[in-house]
Scaffold this motif. Structure first.
Motif, PDB file in Angstrom:
ATOM      1  N   SER A  65       0.833  -1.144  -0.055  1.00  0.00           N
ATOM      2  CA  SER A  65      -0.073  -0.038   0.075  1.00  0.00           C
ATOM      3  C   SER A  65       0.837   1.179   0.009  1.00  0.00           C
ATOM      4  CB  SER A  65      -0.994   0.193   1.222  1.00  0.00           C
ATOM      5  OG  SER A  65      -0.106   0.443   2.510  1.00  0.00           O
ATOM      6  N   TRP A  72      -5.387  -5.534   3.160  1.00  0.00           N
ATOM      7  CA  TRP A  72      -6.749  -5.962   2.887  1.00  0.00           C
ATOM      8  C   TRP A  72      -6.940  -7.324   3.324  1.00  0.00           C
ATOM      9  CZ3 TRP A  72      -8.343  -4.450  -2.836  1.00  0.00           C
ATOM     10  CH2 TRP A  72      -8.304  -3.230  -2.962  1.00  0.00           C
ATOM     11  N   VAL A  81     -11.481  -5.922  -0.121  1.00  0.00           N
ATOM     12  CA  VAL A  81     -11.186  -4.659   0.189  1.00  0.00           C
ATOM     13  C   VAL A  81     -11.446  -4.460   1.708  1.00  0.00           C
ATOM     14  CG1 VAL A  81     -11.782  -2.260  -0.307  1.00  0.00           C
ATOM     15  CG2 VAL A  81     -11.554  -3.783  -2.093  1.00  0.00           C
ATOM     16  N   LYS A  82     -10.625  -3.761   2.222  1.00  0.00           N
ATOM     17  CA  LYS A  82     -10.728  -3.251   3.420  1.00  0.00           C
ATOM     18  C   LYS A  82     -10.786  -1.749   3.448  1.00  0.00           C
ATOM     19  CE  LYS A  82      -8.693  -4.218   8.146  1.00  0.00           C
ATOM     20  NZ  LYS A  82      -7.499  -4.777   8.987  1.00  0.00           N
ATOM     21  N   PRO A  83     -11.982  -1.288   3.500  1.00  0.00           N
ATOM     22  CA  PRO A  83     -12.497   0.055   3.344  1.00  0.00           C
ATOM     23  C   PRO A  83     -11.654   1.007   4.508  1.00  0.00           C
ATOM     24  CG  PRO A  83     -14.274  -1.295   3.161  1.00  0.00           C
ATOM     25  CD  PRO A  83     -13.259  -2.148   3.828  1.00  0.00           C
ATOM     26  N   THR A  85      -8.715   1.733   4.279  1.00  0.00           N
ATOM     27  CA  THR A  85      -7.138   1.208   4.113  1.00  0.00           C
ATOM     28  C   THR A  85      -6.453   1.860   2.950  1.00  0.00           C
ATOM     29  OG1 THR A  85      -7.347  -0.984   3.344  1.00  0.00           O
ATOM     30  CG2 THR A  85      -7.431  -0.568   5.545  1.00  0.00           C
ATOM     31  N   ASN A  87      -5.487   2.067  -1.507  1.00  0.00           N
ATOM     32  CA  ASN A  87      -5.876   1.343  -2.605  1.00  0.00           C
ATOM     33  C   ASN A  87      -4.349   0.148  -2.507  1.00  0.00           C
ATOM     34  OD1 ASN A  87      -7.560   2.670  -3.898  1.00  0.00           O
ATOM     35  ND2 ASN A  87      -5.809   3.918  -5.182  1.00  0.00           N
ATOM     36  N   SER A 119     -15.111  -0.515  -7.293  1.00  0.00           N
ATOM     37  CA  SER A 119     -13.478  -0.552  -7.272  1.00  0.00           C
ATOM     38  C   SER A 119     -13.011  -0.524  -8.755  1.00  0.00           C
ATOM     39  CB  SER A 119     -13.121  -1.876  -6.767  1.00  0.00           C
ATOM     40  OG  SER A 119     -11.875  -2.116  -6.450  1.00  0.00           O
ATOM     41  N   ASP A 227      -9.442   0.966  -3.532  1.00  0.00           N
ATOM     42  CA  ASP A 227     -10.465   0.985  -2.292  1.00  0.00           C
ATOM     43  C   ASP A 227     -11.318   2.038  -2.457  1.00  0.00           C
ATOM     44  OD1 ASP A 227     -11.571   1.298   0.078  1.00  0.00           O
ATOM     45  OD2 ASP A 227      -9.713   1.866   1.194  1.00  0.00           O
TER      46      ASP A 227
END
Length: 242
Positions: A65, A72, A81-83, A85, A87, A119, A227
């Motif tokens: 990242s 993620w 996707v871990k919102p 966090t 792209n 996304s 993200d």
């Protein structure tokens, strides 16, 4: 008919006759060659032997990242996707390539338009192929699933219900000279679950959310997954350098 025209006509007829005669005297082997031999590619569970596996369902060792490690969620052989966090992008950079990637919209349907299952897959970090829940979800056509974002809509809307979407992407990078001037634009071909949705499409520049495309001189770049705040899932990501 004057002499010069008549002579030219006769010469053309003679040349044509000679060509036909030469063709009739040719053997099959005259148009056959055996080298160079194309490299051999075998398949293992659908993945070519010369592919770089970017996500095998186990970890994010080939991703990062902007802040460091990619974090993620990895579970059940999928990447989610871990919102919040940000792209993630590949640690390796690429030029021309063939990319295979599978994605799935969130199970819980919420939002509409660009706010549902959003996304994106950025080629060389600059050119987005849109990922979006397109099942009964109208939006601007150059922002739908399979679009070259804000530039070219897909040739067809491919609706996949309760199944994974599959993108097979053939990408040719733009070329710039030593003075950073554009020589040739990039192109992209996309098959969405086997349906052609981008056919050698010319890329006009960066895929901007606001404003027109920009031409940015660059070399190899990463694959970026976006993200956008939605729980989009990915799996089975591999790439072949071309």
């Amino acid at each position: 008919m004057n002499f010069s025209l008549s002579s030219a006509l006769c010469l053309a007829i003679l040349c044509g006759s000679s060509a036909i005669h030469a063709q009739t005297n040719m053997k099959p082997s005259d148009t056959e060659y055996y080298k160079p031999v194309p490299p051999t590619v075998t398949l293992n569970k659908g993945i070519p032997s010369d592919a770089i596996v970017l996500f095998d369902g186990k970890d994010l060792s080939k991703w990062k990242s902007e802040k460091g490690n990619a974090n993620w969620t990895v579970a059940n052989n999928t990447l989610e996707v871990k919102p919040g966090t940000g792209n993630i992008e590949t640690t390796e950079h690429f030029g021309d390539f063939q990319l295979h990637i599978e994605w799935k919209s969130p199970e819980l349907i919420k939002g509409e338009g660009q706010g549902r299952g959003n996304s994106g897959i950025f080629l060389q970090g600059l050119y987005e192929i849109q990922v979006l829940d397109n099942n009964n979800n109208p939006t601007y056509v150059n922002g739908g699933a399979g679009s070259l974002y804000k530039q070219r809509p897909p040739l067809a809307q491919v609706i996949v219900t309760d199944k994974w979407h599959v993108y097979d992407i053939i990408y040719k990078a733009p070329q710039f000279n030593k003075d950073s001037l554009l020589i040739s634009k990039g192109t992209v071909t996309v098959l969405h679950n086997g349906v052609l949705v981008q056919n050698n499409t010319q890329i006009d520049g960066t895929t901007e959310y606001i404003g027109l495309p920009k031409q940015v001189s660059h070399g190899p770049g990463p694959i970026i997954l976006q993200d956008h705040g939605d729980l989009v899932q990915f799996r089975n990501i591999w790439l072949r350098k071309l």
